[in-house]
Design a protein around this motif. Structure first.
Motif, PDB file in Angstrom:
ATOM      1  N   LEU A   1       0.398  -0.687   0.287  1.00 20.65           N
ATOM      2  CA  LEU A   1      -0.586  -0.295  -0.029  1.00 20.65           C
ATOM      3  C   LEU A   1       1.233   1.340  -0.041  1.00 20.65           C
ATOM      4  CD1 LEU A   1      -3.116   0.994   0.299  1.00 20.65           C
ATOM      5  CD2 LEU A   1      -2.793   0.571   2.764  1.00 20.65           C
ATOM      6  N   ALA A   2       1.577   1.674   1.363  1.00 29.64           N
ATOM      7  CA  ALA A   2       2.313   2.554   1.024  1.00 29.64           C
ATOM      8  C   ALA A   2       3.280   2.570  -0.840  1.00 29.64           C
ATOM      9  CB  ALA A   2       3.194   2.811   1.936  1.00 29.64           C
ATOM     10  N   GLY A   3       3.761   1.623  -1.191  1.00 29.02           N
ATOM     11  CA  GLY A   3       4.512   1.093  -2.434  1.00 29.02           C
ATOM     12  C   GLY A   3       4.054   1.796  -3.665  1.00 29.02           C
ATOM     13  N   ALA A   4       2.329   1.896  -3.701  1.00 30.32           N
ATOM     14  CA  ALA A   4       1.426   2.332  -4.488  1.00 30.32           C
ATOM     15  C   ALA A   4       0.872   3.535  -4.464  1.00 30.32           C
ATOM     16  CB  ALA A   4      -0.026   1.352  -4.288  1.00 30.32           C
ATOM     17  N   ILE A   5       1.163   3.786  -2.818  1.00 30.28           N
ATOM     18  CA  ILE A   5       0.365   5.714  -2.761  1.00 30.28           C
ATOM     19  C   ILE A   5       2.003   6.463  -3.108  1.00 30.28           C
ATOM     20  CG2 ILE A   5       1.102   7.658  -0.734  1.00 30.28           C
ATOM     21  CD1 ILE A   5      -1.511   4.979   0.666  1.00 30.28           C
ATOM     22  N   LEU A   6       2.776   5.951  -2.956  1.00 30.58           N
ATOM     23  CA  LEU A   6       4.382   6.449  -3.517  1.00 30.58           C
ATOM     24  C   LEU A   6       4.434   6.558  -5.364  1.00 30.58           C
ATOM     25  CD1 LEU A   6       7.129   5.295  -0.492  1.00 30.58           C
ATOM     26  CD2 LEU A   6       6.264   7.946  -1.558  1.00 30.58           C
ATOM     27  N   PHE A   7       4.135   5.442  -5.844  1.00 27.38           N
ATOM     28  CA  PHE A   7       4.373   5.097  -7.015  1.00 27.38           C
ATOM     29  C   PHE A   7       3.329   5.511  -7.975  1.00 27.38           C
ATOM     30  CE2 PHE A   7       7.980   3.509  -5.368  1.00 27.38           C
ATOM     31  CZ  PHE A   7       8.553   4.565  -4.578  1.00 27.38           C
ATOM     32  N   LEU A   8       2.566   5.374  -7.594  1.00 29.93           N
ATOM     33  CA  LEU A   8       0.826   5.609  -8.320  1.00 29.93           C
ATOM     34  C   LEU A   8       0.635   6.425  -8.849  1.00 29.93           C
ATOM     35  CD1 LEU A   8      -1.658   3.180  -7.350  1.00 29.93           C
ATOM     36  CD2 LEU A   8      -0.677   3.595 -10.000  1.00 29.93           C
ATOM     37  N   PRO A   9       0.576   7.245 -10.422  1.00 26.42           N
ATOM     38  CA  PRO A   9       0.540   8.836 -10.466  1.00 26.42           C
ATOM     39  C   PRO A   9      -1.032   8.973  -9.769  1.00 26.42           C
ATOM     40  CG  PRO A   9       0.364   7.425 -12.367  1.00 26.42           C
ATOM     41  CD  PRO A   9       0.352   5.958 -11.605  1.00 26.42           C
ATOM     42  N   TYR A  10      -0.736   9.973  -9.731  1.00 25.89           N
ATOM     43  CA  TYR A  10      -2.448  10.634  -9.530  1.00 25.89           C
ATOM     44  C   TYR A  10      -3.234  11.547 -10.561  1.00 25.89           C
ATOM     45  CZ  TYR A  10      -0.503  14.895  -7.572  1.00 25.89           C
ATOM     46  OH  TYR A  10       0.948  15.781  -7.581  1.00 25.89           O
ATOM     47  N   LYS A  11      -2.163  11.935 -11.616  1.00 20.06           N
ATOM     48  CA  LYS A  11      -2.688  12.467 -12.901  1.00 20.06           C
ATOM     49  C   LYS A  11      -2.110  12.463 -13.928  1.00 20.06           C
ATOM     50  CE  LYS A  11       0.714  16.699 -11.662  1.00 20.06           C
ATOM     51  NZ  LYS A  11       1.038  17.595 -11.146  1.00 20.06           N
ATOM     52  N   GLU A  12      -2.923  12.712 -15.324  1.00 20.36           N
ATOM     53  CA  GLU A  12      -1.709  11.978 -16.293  1.00 20.36           C
ATOM     54  C   GLU A  12      -2.263  13.932 -17.141  1.00 20.36           C
ATOM     55  OE1 GLU A  12      -4.926   9.845 -18.563  1.00 20.36           O
ATOM     56  OE2 GLU A  12      -4.560   8.615 -16.632  1.00 20.36           O
ATOM     57  N   VAL A  13      -0.945  13.944 -17.466  1.00 22.58           N
ATOM     58  CA  VAL A  13      -0.534  15.281 -18.424  1.00 22.58           C
ATOM     59  C   VAL A  13      -0.160  14.789 -19.507  1.00 22.58           C
ATOM     60  CG1 VAL A  13       1.363  17.205 -18.259  1.00 22.58           C
ATOM     61  CG2 VAL A  13       0.455  16.116 -15.930  1.00 22.58           C
ATOM     62  N   GLN A  14      -1.127  15.783 -20.718  1.00 25.41           N
ATOM     63  CA  GLN A  14      -0.966  15.590 -21.997  1.00 25.41           C
ATOM     64  C   GLN A  14      -0.602  17.365 -22.593  1.00 25.41           C
ATOM     65  OE1 GLN A  14      -4.718  14.755 -23.328  1.00 25.41           O
ATOM     66  NE2 GLN A  14      -4.590  12.443 -22.759  1.00 25.41           N
ATOM     67  N   HIS A  15       0.511  17.001 -23.343  1.00 25.75           N
ATOM     68  CA  HIS A  15       0.709  18.419 -23.533  1.00 25.75           C
ATOM     69  C   HIS A  15       0.511  18.077 -25.476  1.00 25.75           C
ATOM     70  CE1 HIS A  15       3.266  18.714 -20.406  1.00 25.75           C
ATOM     71  NE2 HIS A  15       3.741  17.917 -20.329  1.00 25.75           N
ATOM     72  N   THR A  16      -0.073  19.168 -26.449  1.00 25.29           N
ATOM     73  CA  THR A  16      -0.069  18.829 -27.434  1.00 25.29           C
ATOM     74  C   THR A  16      -0.019  20.842 -27.835  1.00 25.29           C
ATOM     75  OG1 THR A  16      -2.645  19.611 -27.336  1.00 25.29           O
ATOM     76  CG2 THR A  16      -1.838  17.056 -27.670  1.00 25.29           C
ATOM     77  N   ASN A  17       0.415  20.782 -28.897  1.00 27.62           N
ATOM     78  CA  ASN A  17       0.497  21.939 -29.625  1.00 27.62           C
ATOM     79  C   ASN A  17       0.743  23.634 -28.552  1.00 27.62           C
ATOM     80  OD1 ASN A  17       0.277  20.930 -32.050  1.00 27.62           O
ATOM     81  ND2 ASN A  17      -2.098  21.153 -31.978  1.00 27.62           N
ATOM     82  N   GLY A  18       1.563  23.498 -27.718  1.00 30.03           N
ATOM     83  CA  GLY A  18       2.220  23.934 -26.752  1.00 30.03           C
ATOM     84  C   GLY A  18       0.946  24.205 -25.475  1.00 30.03           C
ATOM     85  N   VAL A  19       0.366  23.444 -25.220  1.00 25.85           N
ATOM     86  CA  VAL A  19      -0.823  23.238 -24.263  1.00 25.85           C
ATOM     87  C   VAL A  19      -0.731  22.156 -23.428  1.00 25.85           C
ATOM     88  CG1 VAL A  19      -3.595  23.886 -23.803  1.00 25.85           C
ATOM     89  CG2 VAL A  19      -2.650  24.668 -26.326  1.00 25.85           C
ATOM     90  N   THR A  20      -0.705  22.347 -22.146  1.00 17.66           N
ATOM     91  CA  THR A  20      -0.769  21.361 -21.301  1.00 17.66           C
ATOM     92  C   THR A  20      -2.626  20.717 -20.413  1.00 17.66           C
ATOM     93  OG1 THR A  20       1.670  22.190 -20.850  1.00 17.66           O
ATOM     94  CG2 THR A  20       0.303  20.831 -19.349  1.00 17.66           C
ATOM     95  N   TYR A  21      -2.586  19.890 -21.153  1.00 21.14           N
ATOM     96  CA  TYR A  21      -3.881  19.598 -20.374  1.00 21.14           C
ATOM     97  C   TYR A  21      -3.480  18.392 -18.970  1.00 21.14           C
ATOM     98  CZ  TYR A  21      -5.912  21.100 -24.314  1.00 21.14           C
ATOM     99  OH  TYR A  21      -6.525  21.667 -25.352  1.00 21.14           O
ATOM    100  N   THR A  22      -4.524  18.465 -18.139  1.00 16.58           N
ATOM    101  CA  THR A  22      -4.267  17.704 -16.446  1.00 16.58           C
ATOM    102  C   THR A  22      -5.246  16.879 -16.733  1.00 16.58           C
ATOM    103  OG1 THR A  22      -2.302  19.579 -16.239  1.00 16.58           O
ATOM    104  CG2 THR A  22      -3.256  18.033 -14.429  1.00 16.58           C
ATOM    105  N   ASP A  23      -5.171  15.346 -16.234  1.00 21.38           N
ATOM    106  CA  ASP A  23      -6.815  15.688 -15.933  1.00 21.38           C
ATOM    107  C   ASP A  23      -6.388  14.598 -14.378  1.00 21.38           C
ATOM    108  OD1 ASP A  23      -7.970  15.908 -17.913  1.00 21.38           O
ATOM    109  OD2 ASP A  23      -7.100  14.380 -19.314  1.00 21.38           O
ATOM    110  N   TYR A  24      -6.560  14.385 -13.442  1.00 19.78           N
ATOM    111  CA  TYR A  24      -7.034  13.870 -12.599  1.00 19.78           C
ATOM    112  C   TYR A  24      -7.608  12.428 -12.561  1.00 19.78           C
ATOM    113  CZ  TYR A  24      -4.737  17.839 -10.717  1.00 19.78           C
ATOM    114  OH  TYR A  24      -3.624  19.182 -10.662  1.00 19.78           O
ATOM    115  N   VAL A  25      -6.997  11.748 -11.428  1.00 17.35           N
ATOM    116  CA  VAL A  25      -7.727  10.759 -11.467  1.00 17.35           C
ATOM    117  C   VAL A  25      -8.838  10.295 -10.129  1.00 17.35           C
ATOM    118  CG1 VAL A  25      -6.479   7.979 -11.441  1.00 17.35           C
ATOM    119  CG2 VAL A  25      -6.091   9.489 -12.194  1.00 17.35           C
ATOM    120  N   TYR A  26     -10.036  10.128 -10.933  1.00 15.43           N
ATOM    121  CA  TYR A  26     -10.962   9.921  -9.474  1.00 15.43           C
ATOM    122  C   TYR A  26     -10.736   9.319  -8.526  1.00 15.43           C
ATOM    123  CZ  TYR A  26     -14.346  11.348 -13.412  1.00 15.43           C
ATOM    124  OH  TYR A  26     -14.605  11.696 -14.431  1.00 15.43           O
ATOM    125  N   PRO A  27     -10.623   9.906  -6.889  1.00 13.52           N
ATOM    126  CA  PRO A  27     -10.559   9.340  -5.784  1.00 13.52           C
ATOM    127  C   PRO A  27     -10.710   8.329  -5.567  1.00 13.52           C
ATOM    128  CG  PRO A  27     -11.137  11.447  -5.852  1.00 13.52           C
ATOM    129  CD  PRO A  27     -11.565  10.872  -7.052  1.00 13.52           C
TER     130      PRO A  27
END
Length: 68
Positions: A13-39
């Motif tokens: 559980l500690a490893g999962a909390i440390l290393f699982l990403p809680y957001k996804e970042v996408q870069h397209t045409n100079g714009v950054t989109y950030t999508d957060y994972v549902y809790p």
């Protein structure tokens, strides 16, 4: 064996909390989109990894005691 399962679960559980990403970042045409994972999705994935750690701890304990 119970302590090995508990320690495996806690470490997993500690490893999962440390290393699982809680957001996804996408870069397209100079714009950054950030999508957060549902809790709830984050919690479910973390618990799944924690249970895997508990199973690994039980397997380790079983093999260690089997060789005696």
């Amino acid at each position: 064996m119970k302590t090995a399962i508990l320690f495996g679960f806690i470490l997993g559980l500690a490893g999962a909390i440390l290393f699982l990403p809680y957001k996804e970042v996408q870069h397209t045409n100079g714009v950054t989109y950030t999508d957060y994972v549902y809790p709830m999705d984050y919690v479910i994935r973390s618990l799944r990894i924690g249970v895997g750690g508990g199973v690994a701890g039980a397997l380790y304990s079983w093999i260690k005691n089997w060789k005696k």
